[in-house]
Design an enzyme around this catalytic site. Structure first.
Site, PDB file in Angstrom:
ATOM      1  CG  HIS A  17      -0.327  -0.024   2.514  1.00 51.27           C
ATOM      2  ND1 HIS A  17       0.002   1.128   3.174  1.00 51.27           N
ATOM      3  CD2 HIS A  17       0.094  -1.039   3.308  1.00 51.27           C
ATOM      4  CE1 HIS A  17       0.587   0.829   4.326  1.00 51.27           C
ATOM      5  NE2 HIS A  17       0.652  -0.485   4.431  1.00 51.27           N
ATOM      6  CB  ALA A  18       0.088   4.847   0.317  1.00 52.17           C
TER       7      ALA A  18
END
Length: 88
Positions: free
Chosen positions: A15-16
């Site tokens: 994810h980010a």
């Protein structure tokens, strides 16, 4: 060109935040760095490109590096992945 296969063991996948760490690490090298998932290829120096691959826990990826510092780039990126994206 060098490449190595990894299985993502981070619970949240790529994810980010871990993707940002990967991009920061890859950006420190001159070599071209690509992440391959199935038949999709993403530029490991681009957040959108990495996130678009949809890499979740248990996903098998290949890191492919091509350039003058490819060995050290693959080593450093590999260590980052193996340490669940926690920088040393």
């Amino acid at each position: 060109m060098v490449e190595k296969e990894f299985i993502i063991s981070n619970e949240a996948g790529l994810h980010a935040r871990p993707a940002a760490r990967l991009i920061k690490t890859a950006g420190g090298f001159v070599s071209d760095v690509h992440i391959i998932r199935d038949e999709k290829i993403g530029n490991a120096k681009s957040l959108l490109s990495v996130l678009a691959l949809g890499i979740f826990m248990g996903t098998r990826i290949t890191v492919q590096v091509d350039g003058p510092d490819e060995i050290s780039a693959l080593y450093k990126i590999g260590k980052l992945i193996e340490n669940n994206f926690v920088e040393e």
